[in-house]
Design a protein around this motif. Structure first.
Motif, PDB file in Angstrom:
ATOM      1  N   VAL A   1      -0.474  -8.232   8.818  1.00 15.28           N
ATOM      2  CA  VAL A   1      -0.949  -8.013   7.455  1.00 15.28           C
ATOM      3  C   VAL A   1      -2.465  -8.200   7.390  1.00 15.28           C
ATOM      4  CG1 VAL A   1      -0.855  -8.863   5.076  1.00 15.28           C
ATOM      5  CG2 VAL A   1       1.235  -8.758   6.443  1.00 15.28           C
ATOM      6  N   GLU A   2      -3.142  -7.223   6.789  1.00 12.29           N
ATOM      7  CA  GLU A   2      -4.575  -7.364   6.539  1.00 12.29           C
ATOM      8  C   GLU A   2      -4.792  -8.162   5.255  1.00 12.29           C
ATOM      9  OE1 GLU A   2      -7.369  -3.953   7.474  1.00 12.29           O
ATOM     10  OE2 GLU A   2      -5.482  -2.892   7.152  1.00 12.29           O
ATOM     11  N   GLU A   3      -6.029  -8.593   5.039  1.00  8.96           N
ATOM     12  CA  GLU A   3      -6.347  -9.368   3.842  1.00  8.96           C
ATOM     13  C   GLU A   3      -7.535  -8.743   3.127  1.00  8.96           C
ATOM     14  OE1 GLU A   3      -7.635 -13.928   2.588  1.00  8.96           O
ATOM     15  OE2 GLU A   3      -6.772 -13.515   4.564  1.00  8.96           O
ATOM     16  N   ALA A   4      -7.429  -8.609   1.801  1.00 10.50           N
ATOM     17  CA  ALA A   4      -8.557  -8.149   0.995  1.00 10.50           C
ATOM     18  C   ALA A   4      -9.467  -9.342   0.725  1.00 10.50           C
ATOM     19  CB  ALA A   4      -8.056  -7.550  -0.319  1.00 10.50           C
ATOM     20  N   LEU A   5     -10.732  -9.237   1.103  1.00 15.90           N
ATOM     21  CA  LEU A   5     -11.658 -10.366   0.994  1.00 15.90           C
ATOM     22  C   LEU A   5     -12.141 -10.589  -0.431  1.00 15.90           C
ATOM     23  CD1 LEU A   5     -13.727  -9.664   4.225  1.00 15.90           C
ATOM     24  CD2 LEU A   5     -11.757 -11.187   3.944  1.00 15.90           C
ATOM     25  N   ASP A   6     -12.231  -9.490  -1.204  1.00 16.62           N
ATOM     26  CA  ASP A   6     -12.667  -9.586  -2.600  1.00 16.62           C
ATOM     27  C   ASP A   6     -12.193  -8.327  -3.314  1.00 16.62           C
ATOM     28  OD1 ASP A   6     -14.468  -7.524  -1.837  1.00 16.62           O
ATOM     29  OD2 ASP A   6     -15.997  -9.010  -1.303  1.00 16.62           O
TER      30      ASP A   6
ATOM     31  N   LEU B   1       0.840  -1.196   0.000  1.00 15.15           N
ATOM     32  CA  LEU B   1       0.000   0.000   0.000  1.00 15.15           C
ATOM     33  C   LEU B   1       0.876   1.247   0.000  1.00 15.15           C
ATOM     34  CD1 LEU B   1      -2.524  -1.275   2.686  1.00 15.15           C
ATOM     35  CD2 LEU B   1      -2.896  -1.146   0.223  1.00 15.15           C
ATOM     36  N   PRO B   2       0.321   2.400  -0.382  1.00 10.90           N
ATOM     37  CA  PRO B   2       1.125   3.638  -0.396  1.00 10.90           C
ATOM     38  C   PRO B   2       1.768   3.963   0.947  1.00 10.90           C
ATOM     39  CG  PRO B   2      -0.966   3.977  -1.532  1.00 10.90           C
ATOM     40  CD  PRO B   2      -1.041   2.620  -0.898  1.00 10.90           C
TER      41      PRO B   2
ATOM     42  N   VAL C   1     -12.006   3.631  15.250  1.00 15.31           N
ATOM     43  CA  VAL C   1     -12.066   2.275  14.716  1.00 15.31           C
ATOM     44  C   VAL C   1     -11.518   2.166  13.301  1.00 15.31           C
ATOM     45  CG1 VAL C   1     -14.386   2.388  13.707  1.00 15.31           C
ATOM     46  CG2 VAL C   1     -13.526   0.228  14.627  1.00 15.31           C
ATOM     47  N   SER C   2     -11.590   3.252  12.515  1.00 13.54           N
ATOM     48  CA  SER C   2     -11.202   3.159  11.101  1.00 13.54           C
ATOM     49  C   SER C   2      -9.800   3.689  10.884  1.00 13.54           C
ATOM     50  CB  SER C   2     -12.182   3.976  10.246  1.00 13.54           C
ATOM     51  OG  SER C   2     -11.734   4.048   8.924  1.00 13.54           O
ATOM     52  N   ARG C   3      -9.051   3.018   9.957  1.00 16.63           N
ATOM     53  CA  ARG C   3      -7.769   3.536   9.525  1.00 16.63           C
ATOM     54  C   ARG C   3      -7.939   4.430   8.306  1.00 16.63           C
ATOM     55  NH1 ARG C   3      -4.906  -1.056   8.877  1.00 16.63           N
ATOM     56  NH2 ARG C   3      -3.659  -0.964  10.762  1.00 16.63           N
ATOM     57  N   ASN C   4      -9.135   4.517   7.818  1.00 18.04           N
ATOM     58  CA  ASN C   4      -9.420   5.258   6.595  1.00 18.04           C
ATOM     59  C   ASN C   4      -9.058   6.729   6.745  1.00 18.04           C
ATOM     60  OD1 ASN C   4     -10.424   6.400   4.306  1.00 18.04           O
ATOM     61  ND2 ASN C   4     -12.483   5.544   4.497  1.00 18.04           N
TER      62      ASN C   4
ATOM     63  N   MET D   1     -10.256  -2.596  -3.522  1.00 13.22           N
ATOM     64  CA  MET D   1     -10.301  -1.204  -3.964  1.00 13.22           C
ATOM     65  C   MET D   1     -10.550  -0.265  -2.795  1.00 13.22           C
ATOM     66  SD  MET D   1      -9.434  -1.525  -6.962  1.00 13.22           S
ATOM     67  CE  MET D   1      -9.457   0.236  -7.284  1.00 13.22           C
ATOM     68  N   SER D   2     -11.391  -0.703  -1.862  1.00 13.28           N
ATOM     69  CA  SER D   2     -11.658   0.105  -0.675  1.00 13.28           C
ATOM     70  C   SER D   2     -10.383   0.318   0.132  1.00 13.28           C
ATOM     71  CB  SER D   2     -12.731  -0.576   0.182  1.00 13.28           C
ATOM     72  OG  SER D   2     -12.904   0.108   1.399  1.00 13.28           O
ATOM     73  N   LYS D   3      -9.621  -0.759   0.322  1.00  7.07           N
ATOM     74  CA  LYS D   3      -8.387  -0.665   1.114  1.00  7.07           C
ATOM     75  C   LYS D   3      -7.319   0.148   0.377  1.00  7.07           C
ATOM     76  CE  LYS D   3      -8.722  -4.608   4.254  1.00  7.07           C
ATOM     77  NZ  LYS D   3     -10.166  -4.802   4.246  1.00  7.07           N
ATOM     78  N   LEU D   4      -7.275   0.044  -0.950  1.00  6.57           N
ATOM     79  CA  LEU D   4      -6.341   0.870  -1.718  1.00  6.57           C
ATOM     80  C   LEU D   4      -6.681   2.344  -1.567  1.00  6.57           C
ATOM     81  CD1 LEU D   4      -5.965  -1.181  -5.040  1.00  6.57           C
ATOM     82  CD2 LEU D   4      -4.165  -0.717  -3.372  1.00  6.57           C
TER      83      LEU D   4
END
Length: 479
Positions: free
Chosen positions: A232-237, A153-154, A301-304, A242-245
């Motif tokens: 490490v997190e995991e992208a479920l789909d 990730l960036p 709660v969010s890292r966003n 795209m959300s995590k990116l």
């Protein structure tokens, strides 16, 4: 710490993928790839931060000769490695002496590694990296390969996008490249394992690549046991990916904002550490109140990075502290009070982040029916509601509730809840209001300019407490 850079020149993407995979498995280089000598010249005109140039002779003798001439004319004092140069060229080209090492393609990867080791020593004080970049073309060469795969990730963190049981195929190449994912990452143990198989078959691998034939390799069991140290997190789909990116991109943008603020206000590492301690103290005080603790959890709660409330609070903590320091109001009690207010001033809006973006009654009026009557009530009453909550907290700093009560007032007396003008507002309310407006200015404009804000501040604020701060802002090293 920045990795040393290698310039790698060649026209065959798959061969460059292979070379990059080998170099990044064995060393800690950042590799900048080019297919055109013109692009190389342009890069060298403005960059001197590279330590090695590697060029494939297969770009064409003319282009290769021009590369050497450019290298010589610019008097570049770094090694130059030539891959696959013909005997005739090695003997007769007038600039051949510029080449530090001629490397054939029969055993290209191991010979290239040996040449690199000859010119560069490994810094053993640097922690070995856990993951290694790998191109899609390398991965899809292996039939039946099953391994965890990651992207970076960036922010530098890694995200798992393939599990070991997933099959990797050519369709994934176009699918993920279309989403801006050009490089995947393997655990270092796996990359060494795959590279060993490649080197055993290197002649046929390179021949097939240069003949545009498919490369087909069989994985050689046993696969190494891998224990990932990084969390490490995991992208479920794909949607989750795209959300995590997007989240990581926004987080990186926020990190850049913090870095710019540090430079403008000359915030030191020591001050950053102090700020972190004061944030921790404020959070502990809030956590002792059950109702507020629940709201605080929603905030954290969010890292966003696009989570307005969270990014808003973090920037407020930093900017209120920074303004106090340029005003020479450095008492711990003052900083702790403003950090506390930064966390609590909109706490009841945690369930309504769209309301937290509204700064004035005029903005609220312009939104019209987009905001329901109940939401308008929540917004207009939140300073008084939060003041009452803070007044009941035994550990709340003195006057913190009054700063919260006044944080939507303004110098002109058109704010709320009471419409007080500048002479009725506390000195630390002036600090908070200016910091709050600066946060909004920064978040609203990715290309924000502190000089522009300082000019706007001269027009927007009046009254002794505000004017003192504006004068200090104008003394900053403005970008």
């Amino acid at each position: 710490m920045n990795k040393p850079k290698i310039i790698l020149i060649g026209k065959n993407k798959n061969l460059l993928d292979l070379i990059c995979f080998s170099l990044q498995t064995n060393f800690r280089f950042e590799i900048v790839r080019f297919v055109s000598i013109l692009d190389v010249i342009e890069y060298m005109d403005v960059n001197t931060d590279f330590c090695l140039v590697i060029s494939d002779f297969a770009i064409g003798e003319k282009q290769f000769s021009n590369t050497l001439k450019t290298f010589m004319d610019k008097k570049i004092d770094v090694p130059f490695f030539a891959l696959g140069a013909t005997k005739k060229f090695r003997e007769k080209n007038e600039n051949r002496e510029v080449v530090s090492e001629y490397i054939g393609k029969k055993n290209i990867l191991e010979d290239l590694n040996s040449a690199v080791e000859k010119y560069f020593s490994v810094d053993k004080s640097v922690e070995p990296k856990e993951f290694c970049e790998v191109g899609f073309s390398v991965l899809t060469s292996f039939e039946g390969l099953q391994t965890d795969l990651f992207i970076q990730l960036p922010t530098g963190r890694h995200l798992k996008i393939y599990r070991q049981e997933d099959q990797i195929n050519d369709e994934d190449v176009s699918k993920y490249q279309g989403k801006g994912v050009d490089e995947l990452f393997l655990h270092k143990k796996v990359s060494h394992w795959l590279l060993n198989t490649i080197n055993k078959n290197i002649e046929s691998v390179v021949d097939n690549i240069e003949s545009n034939k498919p490369v087909v390799l069989q994985v050689e069991p046993p696969m190494p046991e891998v224990k990932v140290e990084e969390v490490v997190e995991e992208a479920l789909d794909e949607k989750d990916l795209m959300s995590k990116l997007n989240e990581a991109s926004e987080e990186e943008n926020l990190n850049k904002i913090h870095k710019d603020i540090n430079e403008i206000f000359e915030i030191t590492e020591e001050l950053e550490k102090e700020l972190g301690e004061k944030v921790g103290k404020a959070v502990k005080a809030v956590q002792k109140v059950p109702h507020l603790s629940k709201l605080l959890k929603k905030l954290n709660v969010s890292r966003n990075g696009d989570d307005y409330c969270k990014s808003h609070v973090g920037l407020l903590c930093k900017l209120t502290t920074a303004i106090c320091h340029i005003m020479d109001w450095k008492q711990d009690a003052t900083i702790e009070k403003l950090v506390f207010v930064s966390y609590l001033h909109d706490i009841t809006l945690s369930d309504f982040p769209h309301l937290a973006r509204i700064q004035s009654k005029e903005e609220l009026r312009k939104l019209g029916d987009k905001i329901s009557p109940d939401e308008k009530k929540v917004f207009l009453e939140h300073p008084e509601v939060i003041k009452k909550l803070v007044d009941e907290m035994p550990e709340a700093p003195a006057d913190a509730s009054n700063i919260i009560l006044q944080h939507h007032e303004n110098c002109q007396g058109t704010g709320f809840p009471f419409g007080h003008s500048a002479n009725r507002l506390l000195p630390l309310t002036a600090v908070f209001i200016i910091a709050h407006d600066l946060v909004s200015f920064i978040i609203d404009d990715p290309n924000w300019d502190m000089k522009v804000f300082a000019e706007l501040a001269s027009e927007r604020y009046s009254g002794a407490n505000f004017n003192k701060i504006v004068r200090k802002l104008k003394t900053l090293k403005l970008k």
